[in-house]
Design an enzyme around this catalytic site. Structure first.
Site, mmCIF file in Angstrom:
data_model
loop_
_atom_site.group_PDB
_atom_site.id
_atom_site.type_symbol
_atom_site.label_atom_id
_atom_site.label_comp_id
_atom_site.label_asym_id
_atom_site.label_seq_id
_atom_site.Cartn_x
_atom_site.Cartn_y
_atom_site.Cartn_z
ATOM 1 N N GLU A 107 8.182 0.342 4.994
ATOM 2 C CA GLU A 107 9.016 1.525 5.215
ATOM 3 C C GLU A 107 8.075 2.676 5.578
ATOM 4 O OE1 GLU A 107 12.890 1.323 2.275
ATOM 5 O OE2 GLU A 107 11.006 1.832 1.358
ATOM 6 N N ASN B 277 14.235 0.383 -2.330
ATOM 7 C CA ASN B 277 14.248 0.562 -3.785
ATOM 8 C C ASN B 277 15.512 1.268 -4.275
ATOM 9 O OD1 ASN B 277 11.962 -0.822 -4.279
ATOM 10 N ND2 ASN B 277 10.616 0.960 -4.400
ATOM 11 N N HIS C 277 5.206 2.441 2.803
ATOM 12 C CA HIS C 277 5.624 1.683 1.620
ATOM 13 C C HIS C 277 5.661 0.180 1.889
ATOM 14 C CE1 HIS C 277 8.930 0.797 -1.560
ATOM 15 N NE2 HIS C 277 7.732 0.635 -2.060
ATOM 16 N N SER D 217 6.547 4.306 -4.326
ATOM 17 C CA SER D 217 7.773 3.498 -4.301
ATOM 18 C C SER D 217 9.017 4.368 -4.242
ATOM 19 C CB SER D 217 7.914 2.651 -5.555
ATOM 20 O OG SER D 217 6.728 2.246 -6.072
HETATM 21 N N1 3HC Z 1 -0.711 -14.296 -1.671
HETATM 22 C C1 3HC Z 1 -0.646 -15.436 -0.958
HETATM 23 N N2 3HC Z 1 0.272 -16.390 -1.155
HETATM 24 C C2 3HC Z 1 1.177 -16.185 -2.135
HETATM 25 C C3 3HC Z 1 1.166 -15.025 -2.931
HETATM 26 C C4 3HC Z 1 0.183 -14.051 -2.665
HETATM 27 N N3 3HC Z 1 0.093 -12.890 -3.359
HETATM 28 N N4 3HC Z 1 2.201 -15.118 -3.817
HETATM 29 C C5 3HC Z 1 2.821 -16.286 -3.582
HETATM 30 N N5 3HC Z 1 2.205 -16.932 -2.566
HETATM 31 C C6 3HC Z 1 2.562 -18.214 -1.979
HETATM 32 C C7 3HC Z 1 2.365 -19.346 -2.942
HETATM 33 O O1 3HC Z 1 1.063 -19.858 -2.870
HETATM 34 C C8 3HC Z 1 3.389 -20.368 -2.492
HETATM 35 O O2 3HC Z 1 2.902 -21.199 -1.481
HETATM 36 P P1 3HC Z 1 3.507 -22.686 -1.310
HETATM 37 O O3 3HC Z 1 4.952 -22.518 -1.002
HETATM 38 O O4 3HC Z 1 2.719 -23.278 -0.190
HETATM 39 O O5 3HC Z 1 3.247 -23.342 -2.623
HETATM 40 C C9 3HC Z 1 4.493 -19.530 -1.861
HETATM 41 O O6 3HC Z 1 3.951 -18.217 -1.670
HETATM 42 C C10 3HC Z 1 5.663 -19.479 -2.758
HETATM 43 O O7 3HC Z 1 5.241 -19.005 -4.002
HETATM 44 P P2 3HC Z 1 5.784 -19.554 -5.367
HETATM 45 O O8 3HC Z 1 6.106 -21.023 -5.287
HETATM 46 O O9 3HC Z 1 4.864 -19.095 -6.442
HETATM 47 O O10 3HC Z 1 7.112 -18.726 -5.616
HETATM 48 P P3 3HC Z 1 8.383 -18.489 -4.718
HETATM 49 O O11 3HC Z 1 8.821 -19.720 -4.019
HETATM 50 O O12 3HC Z 1 9.340 -17.814 -5.627
HETATM 51 O O13 3HC Z 1 7.936 -17.463 -3.577
HETATM 52 C C11 3HC Z 1 7.931 -15.121 -3.169
HETATM 53 C C12 3HC Z 1 7.276 -16.283 -3.890
HETATM 54 C C13 3HC Z 1 7.698 -15.243 -1.670
HETATM 55 C C14 3HC Z 1 7.277 -13.881 -3.711
HETATM 56 C C15 3HC Z 1 9.463 -15.161 -3.421
HETATM 57 O O14 3HC Z 1 9.702 -15.338 -4.780
HETATM 58 C C16 3HC Z 1 10.141 -13.892 -2.983
HETATM 59 O O15 3HC Z 1 10.361 -13.640 -1.813
HETATM 60 N N6 3HC Z 1 10.492 -13.060 -3.971
HETATM 61 C C17 3HC Z 1 11.113 -11.748 -3.724
HETATM 62 C C18 3HC Z 1 10.034 -10.736 -3.501
HETATM 63 C C19 3HC Z 1 10.582 -9.369 -3.324
HETATM 64 O O16 3HC Z 1 11.770 -9.116 -3.303
HETATM 65 N N7 3HC Z 1 9.655 -8.419 -3.189
HETATM 66 C C20 3HC Z 1 9.994 -7.013 -3.071
HETATM 67 C C21 3HC Z 1 9.896 -6.359 -4.389
HETATM 68 S S1 3HC Z 1 10.245 -4.640 -4.318
HETATM 69 C C22 3HC Z 1 8.778 -3.914 -3.962
HETATM 70 O O17 3HC Z 1 7.757 -4.533 -3.875
HETATM 71 C C23 3HC Z 1 8.792 -2.438 -3.759
HETATM 72 C C24 3HC Z 1 8.066 -1.737 -4.866
HETATM 73 O O18 3HC Z 1 7.958 -0.356 -4.509
HETATM 74 C C25 3HC Z 1 8.782 -1.831 -6.188
#
Ligand code: 3HC
Length: 283
Positions: free
Chosen positions: A152, A190, A140, A119
């Protein structure tokens, strides 16, 4: 350089997600971890993710079963001798990653690419430990891997153009959108995202608003899909802290100082969704 088989080292949140999308894209996967328990947990998360995608009609049930059929699990690093690319997705600790990359190079094919899903840790420094650093690259992914389109691709000083090109091509095959990034602490996303999450912990610690209000503020006022504290729980508080420590150390700027509350929660083992308790509880 054609890539048909991939070894993924580490069956945690990121590793299992990477194995899943690569297998769905038709590649053969060997998923490696140190214990059978870790592999079982990783495969359970992978199955549950596939079930959600099938339930939403994003993929057909046959695609989910074909995905599972393409994944083999093992605790034996020797299995990496079969693959064209290894993606390391172990815990974000520099010495651990260095040791794992060395172990991978010892068994991998001569021209296999060695990618790391770090990360924030320097690709140049991780690669410098290898006999052939030209085939080491940062790849990444973002959490949750099956839903987040970005990869990335980080080029260390020693990374060859051939290696970078092959990873760009593979990322597109995995239905991801790659961006090329120069090796730099925290890369692009990040470097920007994690200080924002850290600031949310300071705002919480100062009692400016409750966790729910902070998250609602950023969802409704800045149009973020989830608030920064909920995002910390999704990413893992330990991962956020590890990224901040790299930013603070390598960029030498006080503005990256981790919030003491974040440290305190990590020390308490409240790491987020994966421990069912972080800023919020997940019962
Ligand atoms: N696999 C498959 N489907 C998934 C899933 C997974 N792992 N996680 C969530 N889903 C699906 C759910 O089933 C749900 O489907 P539905 O709409 O048909 O019910 C849909 O995605 C939406 O999920 P939720 O209702 O539980 O929650 P959200 O509406 O909040 O959506 C999210 C989830 C798409 C993850 C959204 O919250 C989001 O985009 N969050 C931001 C994520 C982000 O910024 N990620 C980057 C983090 S930084 C990183 O990873 C880098 C590292 O190095 C730190």
């Amino acid at each position: 350089m054609t890539i048909e088989t991939i070894g993924v080292v580490g069956a945690g949140t990121m590793g299992s997600g990477i194995a899943q999308i690569a297998a769905t894209a038709g590649l053969k996967i060997v998923l490696i971890d140190v214990t059978e328990t870790a592999l079982t947990r990783g495969m359970a998360a992978l199955r549950s993710s596939l079930e959600r995608l099938v339930a939403k009609n994003t993929i057909a049930a046959e695609v989910a079963s074909a995905t599972l059929a393409r994944i083999d699990t093992s605790t034996d690093y020797q299995r990496l001798a079969e693959v064209d690319l290894v993606i390391e997705a172990a815990t974000e600790q520099v010495e651990l990653k260095r040791a794992i990359l060395k172990q991978i190079e010892a068994v991998a094919k001569q021209h296999a690419i060695i990618a790391t899903n770090t990360s924030s840790i320097s690709i140049t420094s991780l690669a410098s430990n290898l006999a052939d650093p030209s085939r080491c690259v940062g790849m990444h992914f973002f959490n949750p891997v099956p839903l987040m389109p970005l990869v990335e691709i980080i080029r260390g000083v020693q990374t060859s153009t051939e290696t970078v090109d092959a990873i760009h091509e593979l990322s597109r095959r995995l239905d991801k959108s790659p961006i090329g990034v120069k090796n730099s602490p925290g890369f692009v996303v990040n470097r920007i995202l994690v200080p924002m999450i850290n600031e949310a912990f300071f705002v919480l610690a100062e009692g400016v608003a409750t966790a729910e209000e902070i998250d609602e503020g950023m969802r409704l006022g800045a149009n973020h899909p989830i608030g920064p504290l909920a995002l910390a729980d999704l990413v893992g508080l330990d991962v956020c802290l590890a990224v901040l420590e790299v930013l603070a150390k390598d960029l030498g700027d006080q503005k990256y100082r981790a919030c003491p509350l974040l440290r305190e929660l990590v020390a308490a083992g409240r790491l987020g969704r994966k421990t069912r308790h972080g800023v919020y509880r997940y019962d």
